[in-house]
Design a protein around this motif. Structure first.
Motif, mmCIF file in Angstrom:
data_model
loop_
_atom_site.group_PDB
_atom_site.id
_atom_site.type_symbol
_atom_site.label_atom_id
_atom_site.label_comp_id
_atom_site.label_asym_id
_atom_site.label_seq_id
_atom_site.Cartn_x
_atom_site.Cartn_y
_atom_site.Cartn_z
ATOM 1 N N ASN A 156 -29.375 55.219 0.607
ATOM 2 C CA ASN A 156 -30.425 56.077 0.064
ATOM 3 C C ASN A 156 -30.256 56.201 -1.438
ATOM 4 O OD1 ASN A 156 -31.398 56.614 2.647
ATOM 5 N ND2 ASN A 156 -30.004 58.323 2.897
ATOM 6 N N LEU A 157 -31.370 56.167 -2.159
ATOM 7 C CA LEU A 157 -31.343 56.368 -3.597
ATOM 8 C C LEU A 157 -31.655 57.819 -3.897
ATOM 9 C CD1 LEU A 157 -33.232 53.207 -4.882
ATOM 10 C CD2 LEU A 157 -30.785 53.623 -4.832
ATOM 11 N N CYS A 158 -30.950 58.362 -4.874
ATOM 12 C CA CYS A 158 -31.134 59.757 -5.250
ATOM 13 C C CYS A 158 -31.118 59.842 -6.771
ATOM 14 C CB CYS A 158 -30.010 60.593 -4.649
ATOM 15 S SG CYS A 158 -30.121 62.327 -5.092
ATOM 16 N N PHE A 159 -32.049 60.573 -7.356
ATOM 17 C CA PHE A 159 -32.108 60.754 -8.796
ATOM 18 C C PHE A 159 -31.795 62.209 -9.105
ATOM 19 C CE2 PHE A 159 -34.851 57.223 -7.772
ATOM 20 C CZ PHE A 159 -34.419 56.260 -8.674
ATOM 21 N N LEU A 160 -30.754 62.432 -9.912
ATOM 22 C CA LEU A 160 -30.321 63.777 -10.258
ATOM 23 C C LEU A 160 -30.447 63.977 -11.760
ATOM 24 C CD1 LEU A 160 -27.052 63.961 -8.144
ATOM 25 C CD2 LEU A 160 -29.251 64.967 -7.584
ATOM 26 N N SER A 161 -30.728 65.199 -12.151
ATOM 27 C CA SER A 161 -30.814 65.545 -13.561
ATOM 28 C C SER A 161 -29.807 66.653 -13.822
ATOM 29 C CB SER A 161 -32.235 66.019 -13.898
ATOM 30 O OG SER A 161 -32.305 66.426 -15.234
ATOM 31 N N GLY A 162 -28.968 66.454 -14.836
ATOM 32 C CA GLY A 162 -27.958 67.448 -15.146
ATOM 33 C C GLY A 162 -27.158 67.028 -16.359
ATOM 34 N N THR A 163 -26.006 67.670 -16.532
ATOM 35 C CA THR A 163 -25.121 67.405 -17.650
ATOM 36 C C THR A 163 -23.827 66.792 -17.135
ATOM 37 O OG1 THR A 163 -26.006 69.362 -18.748
ATOM 38 C CG2 THR A 163 -23.966 68.470 -19.619
ATOM 39 N N VAL A 164 -23.377 65.713 -17.757
ATOM 40 C CA VAL A 164 -22.118 65.077 -17.379
ATOM 41 C C VAL A 164 -20.978 65.976 -17.832
ATOM 42 C CG1 VAL A 164 -20.641 63.061 -17.685
ATOM 43 C CG2 VAL A 164 -23.114 62.771 -17.496
ATOM 44 N N LYS A 165 -20.113 66.394 -16.893
ATOM 45 C CA LYS A 165 -19.027 67.324 -17.184
ATOM 46 C C LYS A 165 -17.649 66.682 -17.107
ATOM 47 C CE LYS A 165 -19.907 71.087 -18.008
ATOM 48 N NZ LYS A 165 -20.255 71.637 -19.314
ATOM 49 N N SER A 166 -17.567 65.369 -17.011
ATOM 50 C CA SER A 166 -16.276 64.692 -16.956
ATOM 51 C C SER A 166 -16.373 63.373 -17.715
ATOM 52 C CB SER A 166 -15.868 64.428 -15.501
ATOM 53 O OG SER A 166 -16.759 63.501 -14.917
ATOM 54 N N ARG A 200 -17.375 56.774 -11.509
ATOM 55 C CA ARG A 200 -17.385 58.121 -10.951
ATOM 56 C C ARG A 200 -17.588 59.122 -12.089
ATOM 57 N NH1 ARG A 200 -12.019 60.164 -8.441
ATOM 58 N NH2 ARG A 200 -11.593 60.471 -10.631
ATOM 59 N N ILE A 201 -18.516 60.057 -11.890
ATOM 60 C CA ILE A 201 -18.740 61.130 -12.860
ATOM 61 C C ILE A 201 -18.964 62.443 -12.109
ATOM 62 C CG2 ILE A 201 -19.736 59.650 -14.660
ATOM 63 C CD1 ILE A 201 -22.490 60.703 -13.831
ATOM 64 N N ASN A 202 -18.696 63.530 -12.781
ATOM 65 C CA ASN A 202 -19.044 64.856 -12.270
ATOM 66 C C ASN A 202 -20.270 65.328 -13.029
ATOM 67 O OD1 ASN A 202 -16.891 64.947 -10.495
ATOM 68 N ND2 ASN A 202 -15.543 65.884 -11.983
ATOM 69 N N LEU A 203 -21.293 65.731 -12.305
ATOM 70 C CA LEU A 203 -22.569 66.122 -12.885
ATOM 71 C C LEU A 203 -22.830 67.597 -12.590
ATOM 72 C CD1 LEU A 203 -25.047 64.798 -14.318
ATOM 73 C CD2 LEU A 203 -26.065 64.617 -12.053
ATOM 74 N N LYS A 204 -23.113 68.374 -13.637
ATOM 75 C CA LYS A 204 -23.427 69.796 -13.464
ATOM 76 C C LYS A 204 -24.939 69.933 -13.345
ATOM 77 C CE LYS A 204 -23.325 74.051 -16.068
ATOM 78 N NZ LYS A 204 -22.912 74.647 -17.331
ATOM 79 N N ILE A 205 -25.381 70.464 -12.201
ATOM 80 C CA ILE A 205 -26.811 70.666 -11.982
ATOM 81 C C ILE A 205 -27.097 72.160 -12.034
ATOM 82 C CG2 ILE A 205 -27.127 68.505 -10.732
ATOM 83 C CD1 ILE A 205 -26.956 70.036 -8.129
ATOM 84 N N GLU A 206 -28.285 72.568 -11.675
ATOM 85 C CA GLU A 206 -28.663 73.980 -11.801
ATOM 86 C C GLU A 206 -27.763 74.898 -10.977
ATOM 87 O OE1 GLU A 206 -32.205 74.551 -8.631
ATOM 88 O OE2 GLU A 206 -32.734 73.451 -10.444
ATOM 89 N N LYS A 207 -27.698 76.155 -11.398
ATOM 90 C CA LYS A 207 -26.871 77.192 -10.766
ATOM 91 C C LYS A 207 -25.380 76.851 -10.793
ATOM 92 C CE LYS A 207 -30.515 78.933 -7.819
ATOM 93 N NZ LYS A 207 -30.940 79.278 -6.482
ATOM 94 N N GLU A 208 -24.942 76.148 -11.850
ATOM 95 C CA GLU A 208 -23.524 75.845 -12.082
ATOM 96 C C GLU A 208 -22.870 75.028 -10.968
ATOM 97 O OE1 GLU A 208 -22.136 76.646 -15.070
ATOM 98 O OE2 GLU A 208 -24.112 77.438 -15.566
ATOM 99 N N GLN A 209 -23.647 74.279 -10.218
ATOM 100 C CA GLN A 209 -23.094 73.440 -9.157
ATOM 101 C C GLN A 209 -22.641 72.113 -9.747
ATOM 102 O OE1 GLN A 209 -26.221 73.134 -6.281
ATOM 103 N NE2 GLN A 209 -25.862 75.179 -5.472
ATOM 104 N N ILE A 210 -21.493 71.620 -9.275
ATOM 105 C CA ILE A 210 -20.946 70.344 -9.722
ATOM 106 C C ILE A 210 -21.079 69.338 -8.581
ATOM 107 C CG2 ILE A 210 -18.889 69.130 -10.545
ATOM 108 C CD1 ILE A 210 -19.888 71.142 -12.554
ATOM 109 N N VAL A 211 -21.651 68.174 -8.892
ATOM 110 C CA VAL A 211 -21.829 67.101 -7.915
ATOM 111 C C VAL A 211 -21.014 65.907 -8.393
ATOM 112 C CG1 VAL A 211 -23.492 65.551 -6.824
ATOM 113 C CG2 VAL A 211 -24.154 67.896 -7.365
#
Length: 58
Positions: A3-13, A37-48
């Motif tokens: 599955n392809l997924c597009f996320l918008s956020g800030t790279v935190k690593s 591998r990257i950690n991405l910060k999305i809304e509500k301070e969640q890290i993906v």
């Protein structure tokens, strides 16, 4: 199927790019596989934690 997924956020690593060598594969074009591998910060301070392979990682 992947599955392809597009996320918008800030790279935190730091972007962690690695190459994996598989000596058992006979096809020369498939001997090197890349992974990022990257950690991405999305809304509500969640890290993906995001992973990308092969052409997407390059």
């Amino acid at each position: 199927m992947i599955n392809l997924c597009f996320l918008s956020g800030t790279v935190k690593s730091e972007i962690d790019l690695k190459f994996i060598y598989n000596p058992t594969t006979k096809n020369l074009s498939k001997k090197h596989t890349s992974i990022v591998r990257i950690n991405l910060k999305i809304e509500k301070e969640q890290i993906v934690r995001c992973y990308a392979y092969d052409k997407v990682a390059d």
